[in-house]
Structures are given as C-alpha cells and as structure tokens.
Design a protein around this motif. Sequence first.
Motif, short mmCIF file in Angstrom:
data_model
loop_
_atom_site.label_atom_id
_atom_site.label_comp_id
_atom_site.label_asym_id
_atom_site.label_seq_id
_atom_site.Cartn_x
_atom_site.Cartn_y
_atom_site.Cartn_z
N ILE A 37 0.84 -1.21 0.00
CA ILE A 37 0.00 0.00 0.00
C ILE A 37 0.88 1.26 0.00
CG2 ILE A 37 -1.51 1.37 1.51
CD1 ILE A 37 -3.01 -1.25 2.04
N TYR A 38 1.92 1.26 0.82
CA TYR A 38 2.79 2.45 0.88
C TYR A 38 3.50 2.67 -0.45
CZ TYR A 38 2.08 2.30 5.95
OH TYR A 38 1.52 2.29 7.19
N PHE A 53 0.85 3.89 -2.91
CA PHE A 53 0.44 5.26 -2.55
C PHE A 53 1.54 6.26 -2.91
CE2 PHE A 53 0.05 8.67 0.69
CZ PHE A 53 -1.18 9.17 0.29
N SER A 61 -2.23 -2.28 -8.71
CA SER A 61 -2.29 -2.31 -7.25
C SER A 61 -3.41 -3.23 -6.78
CB SER A 61 -2.55 -0.93 -6.66
OG SER A 61 -1.60 -0.06 -7.12
N LEU A 99 -2.98 -6.21 -4.32
CA LEU A 99 -3.65 -6.12 -3.02
C LEU A 99 -4.57 -7.31 -2.79
CD1 LEU A 99 -4.60 -2.37 -2.62
CD2 LEU A 99 -3.00 -3.68 -1.28
N ASN A 124 0.56 6.46 4.18
CA ASN A 124 -0.87 6.55 3.91
C ASN A 124 -1.65 6.31 5.21
OD1 ASN A 124 -3.46 6.28 3.00
ND2 ASN A 124 -2.91 5.11 1.19
N MET A 131 -5.46 4.58 4.99
CA MET A 131 -5.45 3.15 4.67
C MET A 131 -4.86 2.34 5.82
SD MET A 131 -6.91 2.07 2.07
CE MET A 131 -6.26 0.57 1.40
#
Lengths: 221, 843
Positions: free
Chosen positions: B498-499, B502, B717, B721, B805, B808
């Motif tokens: 996620i990082y 993002f 993503s 994910l 983020n 999230m």
Amino acid sequence: MNSLITLNNIHLQYQNGSRITEVIKGVSLDIKNQETLAIVGKSGSGKTSLIMLMAGLEKTSSGSIIFQKKTISQMTENELSHYRQKNVGIIFQSFYLIPNYTALENVALSLEIDFQPNSLELAKDLLIKLGLGHRLEHYPSQLSGGEQQRVAIARAVVNKPSIILADEPTGNLDDENSLLISQTLFDVVKSHGSSLCLVTHDKELAQRCDRQIIIQDGQLI
Amino acid sequence: MVNLFKSFQFIHNQAWKDFIRNFHKRWIIIITIFISTFVLFLISTLNFSINQELQKNTQTILGGDAEIETHIKSLDQEVIEKIKSIGKISLNTSLTSMASNGNDKNSKTAFIRLRAVDDNYPLYGSITTSHPNRLKLFYSEDNHVLINENLSRNLNVKTGDIILLRNHQFIINSIIQDIPDIGGAGIFGDLALINQEGLSLLNIKSSENFLEYEYRVKFNDDFEVKNARNSLKEILIEIPETRLRFPENTSNFLQRTLDNFSNFLSLISLTAILISGIGIANTIIAFINQNQTSIAVQKSLGFSSRMIQLIYGYQILFLTFILCIIAFFISGMFPHFINPFLPTSLGLNLQAVFNLGIFVRVSLITILAISIFLIPALNAIHKLSANSLFRNSFEFVNFNLTKKTIIINSVLVTLLIFLFTWGSPLWFTNIIFLCGFIASIIIFYFTFKVLTIFMLKFHHSFSLSYILAKRNILSPQSLAPIILTTLGMGITLLLTIIYIGFSFQTFVNKGLNNQVPDYFFININQEIKNDFVKKLTSYDPKSEINIVPLATARVKEINGVDPRSYIDRNNNSSWVIRGERRVSWSKEPAENNPIIEGQWWTNNPTEDLLISFDYDAAIDLGIQLEDIITLSIYGREVQGTVKNFRKVDYADFTINFAMIFNISYAEKIPHEFIATINLPNNITINESELLKNFPNISSIKVASYIEKINNLLNKVSLAVLALSLVIIVIGFLVISSAILVQGKSQLYQHLIFKILGLKKSIIIKTSILEFTIIFLTTIGFTTLLSSLASYLILNNIFNIEWNFNIPMTFLIFLVVGLITLLMILKTTMGNLNPKVYPLIRNN
C-alpha cells in the motif's frame, strides 16, 4: 453455634433426553459456623452433587439452600459469583489448578478476584506456611500430587472463606500425603475459623470431623 | 523390507484412523493449505499458459520472420531490393499525431499513435475488425482509417464516421478487434492505422516529425531460416543505426513483464504457504497438548516418539499432497476461463494447462514449506512422557528446536530457496525476499520476547483483567506469538504494498499541481512557430508559454569507445545511449535544471559543440567533465565536449533533456519546437480549433495522461492487493485454528474462574484487554517494518519519495483488528458457561 448454611428438602434431577435421573432426593441439612462435617457414602450416592449445590455451581430442581439468611438457589449468576468469591473455598480430588499459572499465581488468583491488595505477598506467606516456599514459581506439572493438593488448599482458604467444601481431598494421595493434607486442612480451617464440609471415603478423615452424615442413593440416612 | 512395509502400513492405518476421527478439527488446516497452494498453482499455471501462447505466436507478434528498425531514416531503395531477394518486405511507419472527431458541437480530440502500413501488411496473422467486408477498402482507398476501440470510445465515433487526422478527413473503415505485432503497438493507448498513400496525404516531413520506420520481412519458403537471417545481417552490416530483431526476442518485453509480475505474485503466495505452515505447526502443538494422555498411553504401550511423530507428520503431509493434486487440477482449468477477461487486442487464447513440471515444483515447495514448521512442532512429542499418567499432571509442550532439527531445517530452507529461485532470472530478488521473510519471523518472535520482558518488568496492576490478560500473554499457551507472527507478516506485506502504491500515486499526482504545464505541444515547425505562440497567447496573455528547439541525436561514442560495448542494458541510464535522443539548446540553463558540476559556457563558439549533461545519467554512464562525446545528428557525426552537469528531475512534467547544446553551434541543426503552456485558472484551450488551425501540431493534455497512469497503477495495485489479502485471510484462518484448539484449555480455565467466583464481564474484559495489548504491539511493529521496507524499496529501486498513507493504515488495522477480536470474543463467549458437572467428573 449459629447456622451457616441450611439445605431444605432439596432435590436435583438431570434430564438426558426423555430419561430423568434424580441424584439428590429431598436432602435437608444444617451446617453451623466453624463446624466440621463429613459426608460419607458410596460412589454415585450424590456426595459431590451435594457439594456443588452448596457451592452454587448447580441449581436445585426444588428445595432451597440458605446461606446466612440468603437463599442461594434464587441468586443470579453474578450474585452466585460474589457468594463463592467471598464465602466459599472449594478443594477437589483432582486438584484443578490452572496449568499455565505458577503455584503462587494459582493461590493469588483467589485474592485478586476479590481485588485484595498485596495478593501475591499474602499468597506467598500462606504457601511458605504450608511448606511450599521452594515451589512458588513452579507450574502444577512440576509439583507432586501432595504439593498440588496443598496449593489447592491454599487457594481455597487464602481469602478466609466462611465455608470450605472439599471433595475427596486425599483421594489421589498416598497415606503419608493424606495425613499431611488432612492435618493441613484442619489446621487452616481452625486458624481461619471456617466451617468445613468434606466428602470422603476415608473413615479416619471423617472421624476427625465434628459430625458425620451418610448419604445413600441421594438421601441422608 | 517386509518390516519397512509393515511399519508404513501401520503408520498409514493409524494416521488414517486418527484423521477420520478428528476430521472436524482439521477443516481449518485443509482450507489453509488448499487456499495457499491453489494460489501458487494458479499463478504458475497462468504464467505458463500465457508464455506458451506467446511462444506459439512469436512470428505473429513480431509480424514477420525479422524486424528492422531504422528509427527516423528509411532504408535506401537499393537495400530494400536486396532484402526482397530473401523474402517479402513490409514497411510500417509510425508517428504521434492528433485526431479529432471533427464535430463542431461536441468536439473531441485525442493524442494518438498513427501507423501507416503498406499492402503487404500483415505478413503473418490477420487484421480482425468489426466490419471485415470493408477491409479491402482500407488498402485501396487512401482516406480510410482503422481505429482501435479505445480511440473509438474517446472520440465517440463509429464505423463510417469521419475523423480528422492533421486536418485531413479520413473515413473510419472499421474498428480494430485484433491485429498482429502487438509487441510494437500500443495495446491500451489510442491507435489508428492508415495506408502508405494515406500518410502521403498528410505531407509529413520526416526530419520535423520524428517518423519512425520499421520493416518486417517474411523469408521466402525456399530459404533456410538460418541462412536467411545471415543474409539479412550481411545486408544490414553497413547500416549500424538499424536494429534487427527476430521472433524469439519479440515477446521478450511482454514475457519479461509477465514473468516479473508472476514472480512477484508467486512470492506473495509462497508467503501465504509459509504462514499456513506456521498455523499448521501451531495447530499440531495445540493438538499434542490436548492429546497428552493419548500420547502418554501410546508411549506406555511401547510406541516410540518417532513412530508417533510419523503418524502425525504422515497425516499432514499426505493431506497436503492430496490437496496439491486437487489444487493442481482446478487451477489447470482456470486459463480457459480467463480468456473472456483478456483484452481482445492481445489476441491470446489461453488453454487449460496440466503441466507435470508445475505440479512437481509447486507440490515440493508446499511440502517443504510446511515441513519446515512441522518438524519442530512434532519434535515436541519427545518432551512428553508416560510419567504424566502416573502423576495425574500435564505439561504444556512447545516447539522443540534441537541441534538436529536446526540442521534439518537449514537443509530444507536451502532446498526451498533453491527450488523457488531455480531458473528464475529474478533469483537474487527472490533470495532477498525469502531471507527478509525469515528475518521478519525472527523479528516478530523477538517482538513477542520484548513484550514479555516489558510486561514482566512492568509490575503495576491496573485491574484484575490486566493481571489475568498479562498471565495469559505470558503463559506457554499464549495466543500472542501466533497473532503477532501471522497477522504481523500479513499486515506488513499488505502495508508495504500500500505504501509503495500510494507513494507512486502521490508521485504521479504531484504532476497535477500548478507548476506542471497544462499542455505539451509537439511537432511545431519553424514556419508556424510565431503564429502558434501568438495563438496560445490569445487564450490568455497571462499564460506562461515555454517554447524550446528540438532535434534528435544519437550517442555513438564516449571518448572514442562505443558505450553500448560496456554499459549494460540494466543500467538505469542506458536509455540515453540507446536510440535517438531528443536534444535542445538554450542561452541560459533552465531554472529547474541547476548546474551541479562545471560551469555554463561563457563563450558560445559557433564551431565547437559544447554539451550540458544530465548529472545522474553522467554518473551512471561514467561520463566526466571534458569527456568527448561523438553524436550522430541526422546521419552526420559530430564531436562535443561535456562542459557541465545539470540536475534533471524528469518527474516534474516540464520539458527536460539529457543533453543540452550551446546555442550558437546548435542553431544550424535542422529542428522543430516543443512548447508547454501553463494556463491561469478557468481558462481552457479549444483543442479542435487549435487542430484546425495547426493540423501538424500535436497537443497532449497532461492531466488526462496522469489520469491514465493512475488508472493503470490502480489496476496493478488492485491485483497485488487482492493477493495480499489472501495472506490476511490465511492469517485469520491460522488464528481461528489457534483459538479453536485453545478452546478446551480455555474452557477449563473458565471453569476454575467460575468456581473461584469470577464474573463473566471480567472474563470478557480480560479477552479484550489481552487482544488489545497483543494487537497494539502488532500495530507498532508492522507499521515500523512496512514503513522501513517500503522506504528502502522506493528509495533504492524506484528512486521515489516515500509517503505514509494514514487513512489506509488506520482502515486496515481497524478491519483486521475487529475481525480478529470478534473471532476471539466469539470463542470466549462460547466458553463462558462451562458445564461444571462433566468437567468435575473428568468427562
């Protein structure tokens, strides 16, 4: 002596499908303050059931149990918890210690539940008195049968309950340990001024009590 | 031999009996192994199937037996004639251009890739369109155009409509559904195909519009491929600017991209399998603890510890093998079902795959991964003794890591790493990842140890719930290590991804701030330059217009040596020396390009070429000040001296060049211009009108490009994910199995609590507090680890600024925390009312 706990014509039934088993059939009994009472009888006669009813761990099918003018058979679950916490100490034949707690933690638990300060210190003092000073940090699996039972006794009496209910406390022990345990039990009962109700097959142990009653097929004789 | 068989039969029978009896307790193990194994099978199978399909169609993908790229120069007729003696040749010219729907009321424009093909196109494969019967007209009529679905959608046009290409009207012949040579075409962008006569209509000058020439050759049948290739190489040996490619190199890019992506997904699924291994080992430990009496009785009857270990181990591994077979067959059928979801332009038709190699590899990986955790768990059986039967006591056992176990596990880990990385071009990355995984397990184990030490040192007792929660955490049966490890690993991986995602999005979105131009304009030739600037100014005099000259040059030598001979393709700046590069010149260095080393030239000679070079590229390529660079500028070789280095940030979306020349020398080079405009707020450009007035100029709206990049990033993503979530799901399964197997001892503990008079509310509070302490530790360490991992990846691999983020992170912790807490509370509530009688009676 004043009456501590009174059983009035109590019955206990278990239902298994359509089959109903009556374990206790109209027992009436009175235990006085600081009295020691032995309940003797054959296996399956209802001795343990009687103890569980007095401890509030089972509900009577009919009849009433009155503890210091309070009917425990009508108490809510929280009231029963409070009743056991403040007034009752229970000792089992199979010890029933918490396996992942040390000897000290097992004993201190009774005080902690009662929010008593210095619970660890008090538990430690009692265990030392019972000759277990060297076993404080041992887990139950690391203790002998006699030592486990002494821990169980310490746990039952540490918060100085009004009544101690003991179910065959020496049943799993050899003669030497039985003697030691019974001596310990009577000593602490006396020093704490508690009443004792014990279920046993051991005639010698029963004879040490103030009174003996015999139960057979769910009835006192 | 007979004894061995008898032993095996005995173990099999015992294991089978035990499995049947305890089947209801094993369903979580079954689901955990199946999901994690299935995902790895699926990824391997899909990758294999796609690669197989690409390999089958290499000639179609390339569009011929060979492809010759000549960049901005076409081949001489003489060379073409020579090639014709080997086979059929097809010319493909491409450029970027503008297209519009020509509708005054609802005008729409698009920046497109325009390809002009000849009558021989395609040499292999065929063009599939929405109206196949009209395809003949495409070749015979010079004003017919084929467009892809994207362009049809963006311009809102259909077959038979008119579109404007550089102000020339073209009739849409039909919509492309499938074309060969996808390797060279924009699969997802806007694409239009015209014929060579159509291109002539546009009257485009090669030198000003960066026309790119590609030739494809189909060898004559009477030529052996090897000979034909050699002949072709000989013909082209005199023209060094050409790049020759054969079918086996064609799908390389697609294949490499797919391999890289699939490798990454495989790593994630291996993580899932390893976490399953942890869960299974934990379940085995709990199972051993619950069955201490049975094991003690077995031992008293003469079973050796090894025999009992084999019974349990055989059971799990046999189950794993059966699940591998099921997962293999289900995943094998999947490629067939994926076809409807693939873009038709890819022209792929995936088939069901049942490859024995995949089965052996994935099954071995799974069995190895599970064995690594299973062995120390089964070793706990050694610690159990038949003595417990006599002592009426039992002792909780845990993972037993002996020297022998450590050696065996080291061998298994090495084997696993070897098996997973063998044959992969990304073997080094894989090893780093797996080592990182092992390091993470150790970190999470030490996290638990730190928590333990902290709790032991911290004597303050806030409440009874805290005392009990603390004891539960510190007890040998604690849920803390399993929650910390499984959720820790899963969340760390999820947050790292996620990082990274993002940070990429933030990086791209930075382009939307005010400094970034609203439009890029290319193909501005010298005659219309002033008119065009005037037109731009007319939109709003306050607009910031930046217009710079543009030419192309190719690096031939650095200090007399061809840099391609010593600079690897993987070098970050190899793009500077490969192919034609856009170059420019200016009087002063640009404000956003500060000089890092050397001086901007004070004298500006007309006869000497002075070069200002990108600082990072110079470091990558080993270029120093005063180095001599030989450039090929429109076929003419010139030498220039490097005078200074500039810091260039290509991510700022402004006009940037790797090389800038001194203006007095460079002005003589044939060139066009490139421009950018920053418009004040609320001012827009009428792109259709601009296209009408300046048909040769292409405009690129930066915002729409950023949106396209964002969309693509989002899609990638999402896929990553989704797979990472599988790990979290497996983590939940592992935790729920740990909670389930903890049930009996929890029930026993609650019984004692009940006897001692503990209220239900305190038991519930204890559960919540215990989980909160463990989860807060998990939050702290996962945030720290994932931030560190993503920071290192972004800084060292992608060179992108790291961004945290917060929403999230919060959301993930909230959802994962709530689900885990609910699972724990559900079990706790179920165990709140233990039936005293059967337990007291030892039933």
